[in-house]
Design a protein around this motif. Sequence first.
Motif, short mmCIF file in Angstrom:
data_model
loop_
_atom_site.label_atom_id
_atom_site.label_comp_id
_atom_site.label_asym_id
_atom_site.label_seq_id
_atom_site.Cartn_x
_atom_site.Cartn_y
_atom_site.Cartn_z
N LYS A 1 0.84 -1.20 0.00
CA LYS A 1 0.00 0.00 0.00
C LYS A 1 0.87 1.25 0.00
O LYS A 1 1.79 1.38 0.80
CB LYS A 1 -0.91 0.00 1.22
N ALA B 1 0.82 5.64 -0.37
CA ALA B 1 0.00 6.85 -0.32
C ALA B 1 0.83 8.06 -0.73
O ALA B 1 2.05 8.08 -0.60
CB ALA B 1 -0.54 7.05 1.09
N SER C 1 -3.57 5.54 -2.47
CA SER C 1 -4.49 6.54 -1.93
C SER C 1 -3.76 7.87 -1.98
O SER C 1 -2.54 7.93 -1.87
CB SER C 1 -4.84 6.19 -0.48
N ASN D 1 -2.93 13.11 8.52
CA ASN D 1 -2.93 12.16 7.41
C ASN D 1 -1.80 11.14 7.53
O ASN D 1 -2.00 9.96 7.24
CB ASN D 1 -2.84 12.92 6.08
N TYR E 1 -2.50 7.10 7.68
CA TYR E 1 -1.89 6.12 6.78
C TYR E 1 -1.03 5.13 7.57
O TYR E 1 -1.02 3.94 7.26
CB TYR E 1 -1.05 6.83 5.72
N GLN F 1 -3.25 2.64 9.17
CA GLN F 1 -3.79 1.67 8.20
C GLN F 1 -2.66 0.84 7.59
O GLN F 1 -2.84 0.22 6.55
CB GLN F 1 -4.56 2.40 7.10
N TYR G 1 0.10 1.45 5.86
CA TYR G 1 0.63 1.68 4.52
C TYR G 1 2.13 1.38 4.55
O TYR G 1 2.79 1.64 5.56
CB TYR G 1 0.36 3.12 4.07
N VAL H 1 4.65 6.12 2.39
CA VAL H 1 3.89 7.35 2.29
C VAL H 1 4.80 8.44 1.74
O VAL H 1 5.86 8.71 2.31
CB VAL H 1 3.33 7.79 3.66
N THR I 1 6.06 1.67 8.51
CA THR I 1 5.73 2.52 7.37
C THR I 1 6.95 3.36 6.99
O THR I 1 7.57 3.95 7.87
CB THR I 1 4.55 3.46 7.72
N ARG J 1 -8.90 10.10 1.56
CA ARG J 1 -7.97 8.99 1.74
C ARG J 1 -8.58 7.67 1.31
O ARG J 1 -7.96 6.88 0.62
CB ARG J 1 -7.54 8.89 3.20
#
Lengths: 339, 300
Positions: free
Chosen positions: A46, A48, A80, A93, A97, A100, A102, A105, A126, B265
């Motif tokens: 993932k 972002a 995303s 933000n 992220y 979640q 990610y 990022v 992350t 998001r």
Amino acid sequence: MIKRFKLSRWYHISTLSTAIHSLFAISILACGAPVENRKPVTNQFKVALVTTGPISDQGWNAGAYKGLLMIRDSLGARISNVQTQTPAEIDENFRQYGAQSYNLVFGHGFEYQDPAIRVAPSFPMTAFATTSGTRTAPNVAGVTFAFSDGAYLAGIVAGAASHSGVIGTIGGTQVPPVVAAFKAFEAGARSVNPNVKLLTAYVGNWEDASAAKEQAMAQIARGADVIFQDADAAGLGVFQAARQAKTVRVIGSNSDQNEVAPEVTLGSVVIDLPRAMMMIARDVRNNTFKGHVYQLGDADGVVLWVANPKLAGEVSPATVARLDAAKKVIDAGTLKVPE
Amino acid sequence: MTETLAFVMDMLVHATPLIVAGLAVAIAFRAGIWNIGADGQLIAGATAAAWIGVSTSTEIGWLALPLALIAGAIAGGAWAAIAAWLRSRFGVLEVISTIMLNFIAIYGVSYLVRGPLQEPTHVYPQTSSIVTGAHMPTLVAGTRLHWGFVIALVLAVTAWWVMRYSAAGFRIRASGANPFAARSAGLINVSRVTSVAFIVSGAIAGIAGAIEVSGVTFALYENISPGYGYTAIAVALLAGLNPLGVIGTGILFGALETAAGTMQRNIGVPATTASVIEAVVILAVIAVAQLRVHRATSVA
């Protein structure tokens, strides 16, 4: 009623799949560790992207979004993106992220490095990469571009193309990277025409296209016939001014802007953001990501001079030869592009 | 569960500056002062707090925080005092002067973060991070929610009590409701009362800015306020200028902001669409409120 029916059916399916998953998990694990069985076994990659401006700016942010799409298409990542309006929203933000889980990022701008350093320790799984950032941590990398490499090459073209001997530069705000780019541009132009006169103006922001257009018209009135813009969305106003003046040529920035106004654009200094982002995403994927500063330039194929093929006739073979020679010197690291 | 919790926390973080700035607007409007300049006063407060935060020595420890808040209040009050003075001395309309002062504040910050207050490497247009002593402590461990929210609640209750039960509050309300009646029947020095209310309003907006710097951004940036001062007008009007109501409407707008981020998001709704939805919600709520008033009066 319908809603309830659907809900209950979904419930059955999900319990069924949950049961299957747990069977799998138990048979694989054999030992009785507590099984979190709602997630699929394979973790999806993932990625972002967080930007300060709209991804529709045909410049800085659009390039990053293209990179994000490329990561999705070639690495199969779930992506995303979000636009932050204020510094206060950045932490929020990043944390979301991180929560979640990610894998990577991107914070696309200098504003993101302090929040990244602040947030990163809470989300060690992350990786955070901030463009134009220079501060690092185990899971925070900075990405800087040797934009001056390309600006120097653009200067060579501008110096050769100018008939009046007056060239212009228009920036968004007077930040060091832009100032450095204009200096390199001037040095490139002087290598062709030592007497060239440089005009410089700053719009004061990165959005106001009509203000940038006025600045461009003022420079044209003072004799400038080639203008290098590094003003993001505001820079579109420079193309408009050149279109009206017809004989004036423009050089674009950050993304390939040759199609914005093909009849007046000599070329663009392109930061191949997708390429840079792919490099970092691959590192994260292969677990070779390190919290250091990625310095990327012409030699990495990340900063490029992209000539507009439609105006190729306006660039003489001598200039093309000069460009190739300068490129070789830059890639070898022996040309000192002024900072 | 955790995602909902995170949403609620972020919502309250967003609500904090809106509640405090909303109080500033409510008090001014109650006094009959059209203070459109809460944004500039907030920015002035944020600037002063950041200045204290980067220039004090680390030795004073936690004292830096109250110092930053007080500096924010003074700066916000001083920013409003300019407009208050122009109004009482020359009769300059505060609607115009406060808007102009907003722009001066915005561009003033722009200059400061590139000049005297720029971080030491002189690369980025921002100040360096404020000393840890000036950080607002977090209220709930592991989240971003900070004590600024509690300060907002305390300010709201205090403002409500003062406006409703104190003599000063009565003078403010009387001056705002009908300055001529207040002057002739109540022997109230209207010009003085409104000037003081104006400055207090500015000081509260300044505190909002100081809280934002000490609790959320930890440094001064150019776009420190996305127009909190303007949203605060909607927050205050929607609450009927009632300080306690401002808590509720501030949280409502905080929820809208937070939800806009979540939508971006998770389902890729663009930021602009989220802003449009936000504005439509505001319009709808105001229209419904107005409709109710209209119905109530036409029935009576």
